[in-house]
Structures are given as C-alpha cells and as structure tokens.
Write a protein that holds these residues in place. Structure first.
Motif, PDB file in Angstrom:
ATOM      1  N   ALA A 309       0.811  -1.214   0.000  1.00  0.00           N
ATOM      2  CA  ALA A 309       0.000   0.000   0.000  1.00  0.00           C
ATOM      3  C   ALA A 309       0.846   1.266   0.000  1.00  0.00           C
ATOM      4  CB  ALA A 309      -0.939   0.001   1.205  1.00  0.00           C
ATOM      5  N   VAL A 310       2.061   1.168   0.547  1.00  0.00           N
ATOM      6  CA  VAL A 310       2.919   2.359   0.636  1.00  0.00           C
ATOM      7  C   VAL A 310       4.192   2.210  -0.192  1.00  0.00           C
ATOM      8  CG1 VAL A 310       1.997   3.016   2.871  1.00  0.00           C
ATOM      9  CG2 VAL A 310       3.984   1.520   2.782  1.00  0.00           C
ATOM     10  N   CYS A 311       4.219   1.184  -1.067  1.00  0.00           N
ATOM     11  CA  CYS A 311       5.350   0.961  -1.985  1.00  0.00           C
ATOM     12  C   CYS A 311       6.679   0.814  -1.246  1.00  0.00           C
ATOM     13  CB  CYS A 311       5.435   2.097  -3.016  1.00  0.00           C
ATOM     14  SG  CYS A 311       3.958   2.244  -4.042  1.00  0.00           S
ATOM     15  N   VAL A 312       6.663   0.020  -0.195  1.00  0.00           N
ATOM     16  CA  VAL A 312       7.867  -0.267   0.582  1.00  0.00           C
ATOM     17  C   VAL A 312       8.125  -1.766   0.500  1.00  0.00           C
ATOM     18  CG1 VAL A 312       8.852  -0.333   2.917  1.00  0.00           C
ATOM     19  CG2 VAL A 312       7.588   1.695   2.154  1.00  0.00           C
ATOM     20  N   ARG A 313       9.387  -2.156   0.349  1.00  0.00           N
ATOM     21  CA  ARG A 313       9.756  -3.563   0.336  1.00  0.00           C
ATOM     22  C   ARG A 313      10.200  -3.997   1.728  1.00  0.00           C
ATOM     23  NH1 ARG A 313      14.235  -3.108  -4.225  1.00  0.00           N
ATOM     24  NH2 ARG A 313      14.725  -1.438  -2.750  1.00  0.00           N
ATOM     25  N   ILE A 314      10.093  -5.282   1.993  1.00  0.00           N
ATOM     26  CA  ILE A 314      10.481  -5.796   3.307  1.00  0.00           C
ATOM     27  C   ILE A 314      11.939  -5.483   3.610  1.00  0.00           C
ATOM     28  CG2 ILE A 314      11.140  -8.122   2.497  1.00  0.00           C
ATOM     29  CD1 ILE A 314       9.071  -7.578   5.672  1.00  0.00           C
ATOM     30  N   GLY A 315      12.786  -5.476   2.577  1.00  0.00           N
ATOM     31  CA  GLY A 315      14.201  -5.181   2.779  1.00  0.00           C
ATOM     32  C   GLY A 315      14.486  -3.723   3.062  1.00  0.00           C
ATOM     33  N   ASP A 316      13.495  -2.844   2.836  1.00  0.00           N
ATOM     34  CA  ASP A 316      13.665  -1.418   3.113  1.00  0.00           C
ATOM     35  C   ASP A 316      13.485  -1.087   4.587  1.00  0.00           C
ATOM     36  OD1 ASP A 316      13.997  -0.953   0.388  1.00  0.00           O
ATOM     37  OD2 ASP A 316      11.854  -0.569   0.070  1.00  0.00           O
ATOM     38  N   LEU A 317      12.901  -2.013   5.332  1.00  0.00           N
ATOM     39  CA  LEU A 317      12.582  -1.746   6.738  1.00  0.00           C
ATOM     40  C   LEU A 317      13.833  -1.776   7.596  1.00  0.00           C
ATOM     41  CD1 LEU A 317       9.407  -4.006   7.024  1.00  0.00           C
ATOM     42  CD2 LEU A 317       9.448  -1.505   6.885  1.00  0.00           C
ATOM     43  N   HIS A 318      13.910  -0.844   8.522  1.00  0.00           N
ATOM     44  CA  HIS A 318      15.036  -0.796   9.462  1.00  0.00           C
ATOM     45  C   HIS A 318      14.725  -1.506  10.779  1.00  0.00           C
ATOM     46  CE1 HIS A 318      15.670   2.698   6.742  1.00  0.00           C
ATOM     47  NE2 HIS A 318      16.908   2.258   6.792  1.00  0.00           N
ATOM     48  N   GLU A 319      13.436  -1.553  11.138  1.00  0.00           N
ATOM     49  CA  GLU A 319      13.038  -2.224  12.378  1.00  0.00           C
ATOM     50  C   GLU A 319      11.694  -2.910  12.161  1.00  0.00           C
ATOM     51  OE1 GLU A 319      14.773  -2.574  15.103  1.00  0.00           O
ATOM     52  OE2 GLU A 319      16.380  -1.127  14.726  1.00  0.00           O
ATOM     53  N   ILE A 320      11.544  -4.091  12.738  1.00  0.00           N
ATOM     54  CA  ILE A 320      10.281  -4.829  12.704  1.00  0.00           C
ATOM     55  C   ILE A 320       9.931  -5.256  14.127  1.00  0.00           C
ATOM     56  CG2 ILE A 320       9.085  -6.892  11.881  1.00  0.00           C
ATOM     57  CD1 ILE A 320      10.936  -6.854   9.433  1.00  0.00           C
ATOM     58  N   TYR A 321       8.727  -4.898  14.548  1.00  0.00           N
ATOM     59  CA  TYR A 321       8.209  -5.342  15.838  1.00  0.00           C
ATOM     60  C   TYR A 321       6.940  -6.145  15.590  1.00  0.00           C
ATOM     61  CZ  TYR A 321      11.301  -2.776  18.998  1.00  0.00           C
ATOM     62  OH  TYR A 321      12.395  -2.338  19.710  1.00  0.00           O
ATOM     63  N   THR A 322       6.723  -7.147  16.416  1.00  0.00           N
ATOM     64  CA  THR A 322       5.554  -7.998  16.254  1.00  0.00           C
ATOM     65  C   THR A 322       4.843  -8.232  17.582  1.00  0.00           C
ATOM     66  OG1 THR A 322       6.746 -10.077  16.663  1.00  0.00           O
ATOM     67  CG2 THR A 322       6.692  -9.270  14.381  1.00  0.00           C
ATOM     68  N   HIS A 323       3.552  -8.489  17.465  1.00  0.00           N
ATOM     69  CA  HIS A 323       2.834  -9.104  18.581  1.00  0.00           C
ATOM     70  C   HIS A 323       2.952 -10.605  18.368  1.00  0.00           C
ATOM     71  CE1 HIS A 323      -0.102 -10.706  21.221  1.00  0.00           C
ATOM     72  NE2 HIS A 323      -1.013 -10.919  20.273  1.00  0.00           N
ATOM     73  N   ASN A 324       3.544 -11.278  19.334  1.00  0.00           N
ATOM     74  CA  ASN A 324       3.812 -12.713  19.186  1.00  0.00           C
ATOM     75  C   ASN A 324       3.285 -13.491  20.391  1.00  0.00           C
ATOM     76  OD1 ASN A 324       5.672 -11.496  20.867  1.00  0.00           O
ATOM     77  ND2 ASN A 324       7.459 -12.034  19.649  1.00  0.00           N
TER      78      ASN A 324
END
Length: 403
Positions: A309-324
C-alpha cells in the motif's frame, strides 16, 4: 490519505504491563486509562481541550463501558470530544490507530487521542437470558477463559492454531526455545541503564492507584510477571498438546495495562513534539485473514498488504516489531519473508512482557518509534495476529536530522 497523519515525538505513553491477577487487577481499565492520560498530559504540559477526536480500543466489557470513548474523554477533561470505541481482538490497537489516522488525513479532525486499555484479570462472567431454555434457564460465559480456549467458529484453542502453523512451516520445539531466549535477551536491553529505553515512554517507578483513584496504593518498578528462562528449563517443558511442539515457554501470558498515542497533522505535530525536529509519520496499514485455525500466520499477509500500500519492500525496513502470542509467529514470519528472526523486536515484545489484548499493539508501536528515533530514523513495521485468524500491520517512518 489526503494529508499526512503524524505522531508528535513523545506524544505517547504506556503503563507497565502487569501479570494476570497482579498489581492492576483491582482497577477498572477504562477509568485507569483516563487516570493515566490525565497524568501524562500534565507531564507534557498539554491541555485536554486540544483534542477534537478520540478513539478508544477495548476488548473486554466492564461496568459502564457501553459509554466507551465519550466517558473516557470526559474523565480526561475533554468533555466535548466524541469518537468510536473499537474492538478487533489483539488487532484493536492498530485498528484504533488506523481510525484516527484516517480521520486526520481526511481533515475531519485536527488532533486525536488514541487510547487502548484492557484488563484480563477478574474478567467478566456473563449471563445470557434464554426464555426458550429449560425453565427459562440461560447460558453463562467466562469471557476471558472460554474465548482463549475455544474459537466458536472452529471449536479449536489458540494453542492449536500455533501447532497448525508450526507443522505447516516445519518449526520444531528447539527452534522455538532458541528464539525465546533471544527475545528475552532483547528485552533485557530495554532494562539497561536503569530502564532508560522504557523511560522514554513509560513513567517509572509506576505509582499504582487505589480502586477509587484517590491515593497511591503501591508502586511497581516496571513490567510485572516477566520470567526469564534458561535453555535447561525450557528443554524440560513438555508440549501443551500431546504430540505437539509448543510449550508454555513458547507463548505469552495474560496481563493488564493501557497505552495511548496522539495523532495529528504535520504542523500540529511539530507544536506538540518534545523534539520538533523529529518527524513520525504513519504511512499505511494492512489487514488479512488466514485459513481457519492458522492465526499466527495471518500477520504475514497483513504485512505484505501494508508494504504494498505504501510501496515499501520488506528489505527497506530498518526495524520490525511484532505481537507474538506464540514464538511460532515470528519463526513463520521469518520463513515467509526472509527476515532474520533474531533481528526483530530489538527491545522486547509481548511474548516476554505479557498481553493485555487491546493495548498490546499500541505499546509495541511506541517501542518501534522509540527504537527508530534512537537509531537516527528509518522505516518501521509493526504487525500482529488476532483472534479469528486475522491480523493488522502498520508502517511508520521516522525522520531525525543529523546533528
């Protein structure tokens, strides 16, 4: 969105999360969230009358909660502010954030307060009248325990959904336990230097009010109920379901707490920020639903949709947080996306500090923002599954000029 939806730097807060039947068990969660909001706004020297919209995220019914957001805003001191109360199980925080962001982007509001709160402790015991029942006898439900134990659509437990995903992705117990130890190691970094990271968004030590909110009853140093594991201790645990892979060491625990975020325009964000040079933009959202009884993998498709939706690739991300709620979530996500699971959730996650439902995603999003600010800016993702095999994700961008 027609204009940017922004979050002022430090225009957010969270309580510690305390264990089931712990330090917050006696507090009405909506009134508690309003009490905390009043105190946090006062610390920031912000008046409650700056808000013209609000969203309350809350999944558990409590006395008076029918009045939802209007009651909360009245208690905060913004008695003329209206808005919705939303509930989307564990995705409630992101849904509430999306609701506010779209209101701001459309120009229908100028400054919104998003509050998420819940109490798993002392959960409601509901009675549903049934005049057609034998002798007019109705049905009873333990709202917390029964809904955790059984999905009404499929009759399966939540831990069964984790087992289904573990089997689909070939995830064994040893891999789960290895990542649990990594998540606990990451959480410890948030406790370093007298909890300096957490103190960026959490007032510590936290003063626990009495049930009438008249006086301080106790104090907690931080999250309550966190238990650190050892490799030997985890190895001694048996799977919850016979023949399965998921142990109690590989899942979160129920908790209580609340969190809040201010959402506004770029211009107002600068006015309300602790550091006006830091820009925090909400880029977009994604939602998904997985196959019945495969809840932990739903966050994969939600992430893909949010990024697209925002034209961003997974490799462009600097940080990923999840509810796990299960460590299986992160391992399946990593296998599907190619992300290194050891690099996700840099400063902790709900697996470790607990899961109150409504506010969990908001706290994680706040931690994502703080982590991006600390690293000097960048793109970040928060994603998490929810009951009903669903999930939501949000993509954020933090801009912090070099000095």
């Amino acid at each position: 969105m027609s204009r940017c939806a922004m979050i002022p730097h430090r225009g957010y807060w969270s309580t510690p999360f305390t264990r089931w039947q712990g330090a917050f068990a006696h507090l009405h969660s909506l009134r508690f969230a309003a009490h905390v909001a009043r105190e946090e706004l006062a610390r920031r020297k912000l008046a409650a009358d700056l808000f013209d919209f609000g969203v309350l995220g809350m999944t558990r019914p409590e006395r008076g909660s029918f009045y939802g957001l209007p009651w909360l805003m009245g208690l905060v001191g913004a008695g003329k502010v209206a808005g919705p109360t939303v509930a989307q199980a564990c995705a409630t925080s992101v849904r509430a954030l999306a609701t506010a962001a779209r209101e701001i982007a459309a120009g229908d509001a100028q400054v919104a307060l998003v509050v998420a709160c819940d109490r798993t402790s002392n959960g409601p015991h509901l009675y549903y009248p049934n005049p057609a029942g034998m002798g007019g006898t109705g049905e009873a439900e333990d709202f917390i325990l029964e809904n955790m134990a059984s999905d009404p659509l499929g009759g399966h437990s939540m831990v069964q959904t984790a087992e289904n995903v573990a089997r689909k992705f070939g995830i064994g117990t040893a891999a789960q336990h290895d990542l649990v130890l990594r998540r606990e190691e990451q959480y410890r970094t948030a406790l370093a230097n007298e909890r300096s990271f957490q103190k960026g968004y959490m007032t510590l030590p936290f003063r626990v009010p009495d049930a009438r909110f008249h006086k301080v009853q106790a104090s907690v140093e931080g999250d309550e109920g966190v238990r650190f594991s050892t490799a030997e201790g985890l190895a001694a645990l048996k799977p919850v379901i016979e023949g399965g892979t998921v142990t109690f060491g590989g899942q979160t625990h129920p908790a209580d707490g609340n969190a809040a975020v201010i959402v506004t325009s770029a211009e107002r964000a600068r006015e309300l920020s602790a550091d006006p040079a830091i820009g925090i933009e909400i880029l977009g959202f994604g939602q998904s639903r997985a196959e019945l009884a495969y809840m932990p993998e739903a966050s994969i498709a939600a992430t893909q949709r949010a990024l697209a939706a925002v034209c961003v690739r997974i490799g462009d991300l600097h940080e990923i947080y999840t509810h796990n709620p299960f460590i299986v979530n992160d391992l399946a996500f990593a296998k599907a996306t190619g992300v290194d699971p050891a690099q996700m959730n840099s400063r902790g996650c709900s697996l470790v500090y607990g899961h109150p439902n409504g506010p969990t995603g908001l706290r994680s999003s706040i931690e994502l923002i703080e982590e991006l600010v600390e690293r000097g800016g960048g793109l970040g993702l928060f994603t998490g599954c929810a009951a009903g095999d669903s999930a939501m994700a949000v993509v954020l961008r933090v801009d912090r000029p070099r000095r």
